[in-house]
Enzyme design. Structure first.
Site, mmCIF file in Angstrom:
data_model
loop_
_atom_site.group_PDB
_atom_site.id
_atom_site.type_symbol
_atom_site.label_atom_id
_atom_site.label_comp_id
_atom_site.label_asym_id
_atom_site.label_seq_id
_atom_site.Cartn_x
_atom_site.Cartn_y
_atom_site.Cartn_z
ATOM 1 N N GLY A 70 14.617 -16.616 -16.233
ATOM 2 C CA GLY A 70 15.077 -16.521 -17.392
ATOM 3 C C GLY A 70 15.442 -18.072 -17.844
ATOM 4 O O GLY A 70 15.137 -18.702 -19.110
ATOM 5 N N THR A 71 16.002 -18.855 -16.995
ATOM 6 C CA THR A 71 16.426 -20.194 -17.164
ATOM 7 C C THR A 71 15.179 -21.084 -17.206
ATOM 8 O O THR A 71 15.203 -21.775 -18.420
ATOM 9 C CB THR A 71 17.093 -20.759 -15.875
ATOM 10 O OG1 THR A 71 18.284 -19.979 -15.500
ATOM 11 C CG2 THR A 71 17.412 -22.289 -16.198
ATOM 12 N N ASN A 148 25.451 -11.749 -22.529
ATOM 13 C CA ASN A 148 25.539 -11.378 -20.927
ATOM 14 C C ASN A 148 26.857 -11.027 -20.840
ATOM 15 O O ASN A 148 27.151 -10.290 -19.705
ATOM 16 C CB ASN A 148 24.802 -12.686 -20.083
ATOM 17 C CG ASN A 148 25.484 -13.771 -20.744
ATOM 18 O OD1 ASN A 148 25.305 -14.429 -21.664
ATOM 19 N ND2 ASN A 148 26.265 -14.323 -19.878
ATOM 20 N N SER A 196 13.658 -11.822 -17.542
ATOM 21 C CA SER A 196 13.857 -12.353 -16.258
ATOM 22 C C SER A 196 13.794 -10.935 -15.457
ATOM 23 O O SER A 196 14.588 -9.915 -15.675
ATOM 24 C CB SER A 196 15.211 -13.046 -15.690
ATOM 25 O OG SER A 196 15.206 -13.227 -14.665
ATOM 26 N N CYS A 321 34.130 -22.162 -13.039
ATOM 27 C CA CYS A 321 34.939 -23.198 -12.198
ATOM 28 C C CYS A 321 34.436 -24.422 -12.356
ATOM 29 O O CYS A 321 33.373 -24.959 -11.962
ATOM 30 C CB CYS A 321 34.771 -22.630 -10.683
ATOM 31 S SG CYS A 321 36.104 -23.447 -9.623
HETATM 32 N N1 PLP Z 1 19.913 -15.842 -19.991
HETATM 33 C C1 PLP Z 1 20.969 -15.016 -19.929
HETATM 34 C C2 PLP Z 1 21.474 -14.236 -21.274
HETATM 35 C C3 PLP Z 1 21.390 -14.536 -18.863
HETATM 36 O O1 PLP Z 1 22.251 -13.492 -18.612
HETATM 37 C C4 PLP Z 1 20.780 -15.268 -17.643
HETATM 38 C C5 PLP Z 1 21.132 -14.768 -16.214
HETATM 39 O O2 PLP Z 1 22.332 -14.286 -16.011
HETATM 40 C C6 PLP Z 1 19.862 -16.323 -17.772
HETATM 41 C C7 PLP Z 1 19.337 -16.575 -19.059
HETATM 42 C C8 PLP Z 1 19.241 -17.079 -16.810
HETATM 43 O O3 PLP Z 1 18.040 -16.035 -15.860
HETATM 44 P P1 PLP Z 1 17.762 -16.411 -14.566
HETATM 45 O O4 PLP Z 1 18.817 -15.894 -13.657
HETATM 46 O O5 PLP Z 1 16.482 -15.540 -14.329
HETATM 47 O O6 PLP Z 1 17.458 -17.786 -14.344
#
Ligand code: PLP
Length: 390
Positions: A70-71, A148, A196, A321
């Site tokens: 996702g990132t 999230n 992801s 944190c």
């Molecule tokens: N975007 C959202 C809404 C997420 O919840 C997350 C992960 O928690 C990410 C992006 C990042 O995804 P990844 O962990 O696959 O890099």
């Protein structure tokens, strides 16, 4: 007994997914770009995964690009569009994941103009505010499908329509949504979408970016000619095959999983809201089926998390944190919660393997821990008229 209620952080990899991944490590281990039989076999497996991944969101196979998660997908979508445009304005929200927020901050530091839209007390951004924020130089709207922390669903179809009418590209971070609620890129006018695998029982470190046919995106990784020369790097064939299998499985079982998770989430929510000074965050908005985010006023959720961890129950807080101190969740703060209430909030995210027995144990343990912490809390004692039970 271990009870895992942190599926929004990550899920286990489904055994059926592992089974289809295994041959890619041991037998079909060729490089998917190689011209020999080993390579062709790997490429065939990747093609199947591309079809499964595309089908899960109503896309075409040639619109799917595999990434490391996702990132990367978020970074690529936003920087890829921005860098090609060279300058301009981007609209996003203040409750995005850091993968989007920090990318937008970075672009701001490079001279782009960014609007971070507020959300209402339920955690939703209004489609009207998106339309009002549009400027003549707006190049991209990037708004998450589901949050999230709270599971709140954004008005994606309305925003997609607005973006289309104004001829502006629309990216959505659908990392929490894909595999959990129906996602169709055509019905919602989405141009770019991040997903992801590890959020829907697939492996970690693999994801995809959907890019609508006809949309040109800048290269993110420079190197080989993989992924039609826009995302270089040897394909992570086991991961990609796992992503495809997990996406198909998630879509095939979505209705029953959602029903099960919602039933458990309702059971958990009702019991926790019966405690004094509690509130459900995102109440009144449509939400993902398994997310429950509750504020227990007057206590530190980090302490609650630690208590529960000792009991084998895994939950999370939205606190981050930073330099040794806890920053309360920016998502809950954006919804209007006080610093204290944001600090007293816990996210429980239910998965398909959780059952009634586990939820009932979790309720009992959470109640006991909350009552103890509230009794010890000076804040809570003040609110209850100065009576402090120890
Ligand atoms: N975007 C959202 C809404 C997420 O919840 C997350 C992960 O928690 C990410 C992006 C990042 O995804 P990844 O962990 O696959 O890099």
């Amino acid at each position: 007994m271990q009870i895992y209620l942190d599926h929004a952080a990550t899920t286990y990899t489904d055994k059926r997914v592992l089974e289809v991944m295994r041959p890619l490590f041991e037998e079909t281990y060729g490089n998917a770009s190689s011209l020999h039989g080993f390579g062709r076999a790997a490429e065939k497996a990747v093609m199947k995964a591309r079809e499964q991944t595309a089908a899960a969101i109503g896309a075409k196979t040639e619109e799917i690009y595999f990434t490391s998660g996702g990132t990367e997908s978020d970074n690529w979508a936003i920087k890829g569009i921005a860098e090609l445009a060279g300058k301009g304005h981007i609209i996003t929200t203040s409750v995005e994941h850091h993968a989007v927020l920090d990318t937008c901050d970075y672009l701001k530091s490079r001279g782009f103009d960014v609007t971070f839209l507020p959300v209402d007390e339920t955690g939703r951004v209004s489609a009207n505010s998106v339309e009002e924020a549009i400027q003549p130089d707006t190049i991209l709207i990037s708004i998450m499908f589901a949050n999230n922390e709270t599971g709140v669903l954004m008005p994606i179809a309305e925003i997609g329509k607005i973006a289309r009418e104004h001829d502006i590209l629309f990216h959505t971070d659908a990392v929490q949504a894909v595999g959990h609620v129906p996602v169709d890129v055509n019905e919602t006018d989405i141009d770019l979408l991040s997903m992801s695998a590890h959020k829907f029982y697939g492996p970690k470190g693999v994801g995809a970016l959907y890019v609508r046919q006809g949309v040109t995106i800048g290269r993110f990784m420079h190197g080989g000619a993989q992924e039609r020369s826009v995302r270089a790097g040897t394909l992570n064939t086991p991961g990609i095959v796992g992503l495809g299998a997990a996406a198909q499985l998630a879509v095939d079982t979505m209705t029953e999983n959602a029903r099960h998770e919602r039933m458990l989430a309702n059971r958990l929510t009702e019991s926790l809201l019966a405690l004094p000074e509690t509130r459900l965050n995102g109440a009144g908005a449509e939400r993902l089926p398994g997310h429950v985010n509750v504020t227990f006023s007057g206590i530190e959720a980090e302490a609650l998390l630690t208590f529960l961890d000792l009991e084998g129950i895994a939950v999370s807080t939205g606190s981050a944190c930073s330099s040794g101190s806890l920053k309360p969740s920016y998502v809950l703060r954006a919804m209007g919660l006080s610093i204290e209430d944001a600090r007293g909030s816990l996210r429980m995210s239910i998965g398909r393997e959780n059952n009634v027995e586990q939820i009932d144990i979790a309720i009992q343990k959470i109640k006991a821990a909350v009552e103890r912490l509230q009794a010890l809390s000076p804040l809570f004692a003040q609110r209850r008229g100065g009576k402090k039970h120890v």
